[in-house]
Design an enzyme around this catalytic site. Structure first.
Site, PDB file in Angstrom:
ATOM      1  CG  HIS A 254      -1.821   1.151   1.347  1.00 49.67           C
ATOM      2  ND1 HIS A 254      -3.141   1.125   0.940  1.00 49.67           N
ATOM      3  CD2 HIS A 254      -1.617   2.411   1.841  1.00 49.67           C
ATOM      4  CE1 HIS A 254      -3.700   2.304   1.166  1.00 49.67           C
ATOM      5  NE2 HIS A 254      -2.800   3.105   1.718  1.00 49.67           N
ATOM      6  CD  GLU A 255       1.608   3.583   3.618  1.00 48.11           C
ATOM      7  OE1 GLU A 255       1.821   4.649   3.006  1.00 48.11           O
ATOM      8  OE2 GLU A 255       0.572   3.384   4.278  1.00 48.11           O
ATOM      9  CG  HIS A 258       0.446   6.394  -0.565  1.00 47.58           C
ATOM     10  ND1 HIS A 258      -0.522   7.224  -1.078  1.00 47.58           N
ATOM     11  CD2 HIS A 258      -0.156   5.686   0.429  1.00 47.58           C
ATOM     12  CE1 HIS A 258      -1.662   7.028  -0.431  1.00 47.58           C
ATOM     13  NE2 HIS A 258      -1.467   6.102   0.488  1.00 47.58           N
ATOM     14  CD  GLU A 284      -5.069   6.546   0.447  1.00 48.22           C
ATOM     15  OE1 GLU A 284      -5.198   5.302   0.329  1.00 48.22           O
ATOM     16  OE2 GLU A 284      -4.250   7.061   1.233  1.00 48.22           O
TER      17      GLU A 284
END
Length: 488
Positions: A254-255, A258, A284
């Protein structure tokens, strides 16, 4: 020419100082000594005062009045600098500094209260934060809706009413899918003990697989995983639980979504007003498409099964059922651990409470009771402890009111991007099963990431997909995915 040159040079230094302040925030949540919290809050307030003075410098207004953009890039830079300047001049300098000081202190107070499950230790500080953000919102709004004013920090151009309408359209299909899945036979979670070092080694490996550059980044541990920085220095954090390795792995992915967005922005946009992600919703969309549509897809989980077996030995699940284990659906308390079916329902709860806080219908003293009642109504569970309820997220402690709905906007955007990606990369599943997301990553880099803040959030997604934004692709994807996995 002089006006545009002076404006951009001034902005470049402002952006550089903003990166320095961001690095202090990263340090605070990863390696800062606990005893440094009070001093760090003063440091953050001092830096915010410098940044606020630069953003409100009268010369910025004069330069903006005099500039004539030479091309689309300069026009977009002027648009973003003007938006930031007009917002900053409405906020008193002492309020901006006090917000920075209080939210810096509040993060540590929240973390300790969360560890002790002690809401009463946190509520006075939370009230300070909410009161300061109300004052800030009132200064920005000029008599308009306070919550809408805060939303502009995270998703420029949207409103609370628009988001509420979107959620009203999404909720019936999400609840219907959840109810159908309630009768499905779900596999057990992975069983065993998973060594911390092995989890971090796998996380580093998969981060590289998804394009994260360790020449320009690093992975550290934090209570609440996050990504920080842009351009040449983009850092991420994850967390480790030796009983549950998927939390570490998917937090990392997830990170990485980003972080690679920031790393892939064109180098000539670095330290400009366009040199970061255009909005948190678009941000996101990257973290969610990496984590869900790519890394939780059945083809990629077949590859991942082998990598996990290499790092941890034999797994309690078979290769055939691993995709179901990765995507198992279960009603739970924690947003960050929620499956794709439940996730947006967690966001809707937070969004409604935030609007009530800033609309005058709810006070901080009543927030825990409101949370618990709403959670039981939406999820059918009584909140058993504050760390599973009001205290679970860091966002409100650091004043990020208006941030939560961007998670769901990101899911909607990711749904649109995923549909376009599959249209343009028809052999995507084959590459994912081989553990090679490069074709998807290239498509995202070229169509979205490298452009940074060149376009507005809506324009960014519509440029990448060639279509209007709609929640339908996300909801159709969820129905198809979970229908195939669990036969509902």
């Amino acid at each position: 020419m002089a006006a545009i040159d002076d404006l951009l040079a001034h902005q470049r230094q402002t952006e550089a100082l903003g990166q320095v302040m961001g690095r202090l925030g990263w340090d605070q949540e990863t390696v800062m000594p606990k005893g440094a919290a009070e001093q760090r809050s003063e440091e953050m307030a001092a830096l915010e005062s410098v940044l606020h003075a630069r953003r409100t410098d009268p010369r910025v207004g004069e330069w903006l009045s005099a500039v004539e953009p030479a091309d689309d890039v300069q026009a977009a830079q002027i648009r973003e600098i003007k938006r930031g300047h007009e917002r900053a001049v409405k906020v008193p300098a002492d309020l901006a500094a006090e917000l920075a000081r209080v939210t810096s202190m509040a993060q540590g107070i929240w973390a300790e209260a969360r560890a002790k499950d002690d809401v009463t230790a946190f509520l006075p500080t939370l009230k300070q934060v909410v009161d300061l953000r109300r004052d800030e919102a009132a200064a920005i709004a000029d008599g308009d809706d306070l919550y809408d004013a805060l939303l502009q920090d995270y998703e420029p151009g949207t409103s609370g009413a628009e988001i509420a309408d979107l959620f009203d359209r999404m909720r019936p299909r999400l609840v219907d899918l959840r109810d159908r899945l309630a009768g499905a036979n779900m596999p057990a979670p992975l069983d065993g003990t998973f060594d911390t070092a092995a989890q971090l080694a796998l996380s580093h490996e998969i981060a590289k697989t998804f394009g994260y550059s360790f020449d320009n980044g690093r992975i550290d541990l934090a209570v609440h995983p996050f990504s920080s920085g842009s351009g040449a220095d983009v850092r991420i954090t994850t967390r480790v639980d030796e009983a549950e390795p998927l939390g570490c792995l998917y937090s990392t992915i997830h990170e990485v979504g980003h972080a690679t967005y920031e790393q892939n922005i064109a180098s000539d946009l670095r330290l400009t007003a366009l040199g970061q992600g255009v909005s948190m919703g678009v941000h996101e969309s990257q973290s969610r498409i990496y984590e869900n549509q790519l890394a939780r897809s059945a083809p990629f989980t077949r590859y991942l099964y082998g990598r996990m077996a290499t790092h941890f030995g034999a797994l309690s699940a078979s290769a055939d059922e691993f995709a179901q284990v990765i995507n198992r659906v279960e009603t739970g308390y924690i947003r960050t651990e929620a499956d794709e079916v439940h996730y947006n329902l967690h966001i809707m709860l937070r969004f409604d409470l935030e609007r009530q806080l800033f609309g005058g219908q709810l006070e901080v003293a009543d927030l825990e009771a409101a949370w618990n009642a709403r959670f039981e109504a939406d999820f059918g569970l009584k909140v058993d402890k504050p760390s599973n309820g009001l205290l679970q997220d860091v966002h409100w402690s650091v004043g990020l009111f208006g941030y939560f709905p961007t998670y769901s906007l990101g899911n909607v955007y990711a749904g649109c991007l995923h549909a376009a990606l599959r249209r343009d990369v028809p052999d995507l599943d084959a590459s994912l099963e081989a553990g090679d997301p490069a074709p998807a990553l290239k498509w995202l880099r070229e169509n979205l990431q490298r452009h940074g803040g060149l376009r507005t959030p809506r324009e960014t997604i519509e440029f990448a997909t060639g279509d209007e934004i709609s929640e339908a692709p996300l909801l159709d994807y969820l129905d198809a995915k979970y229908g195939a996995l669990f036969g509902v």
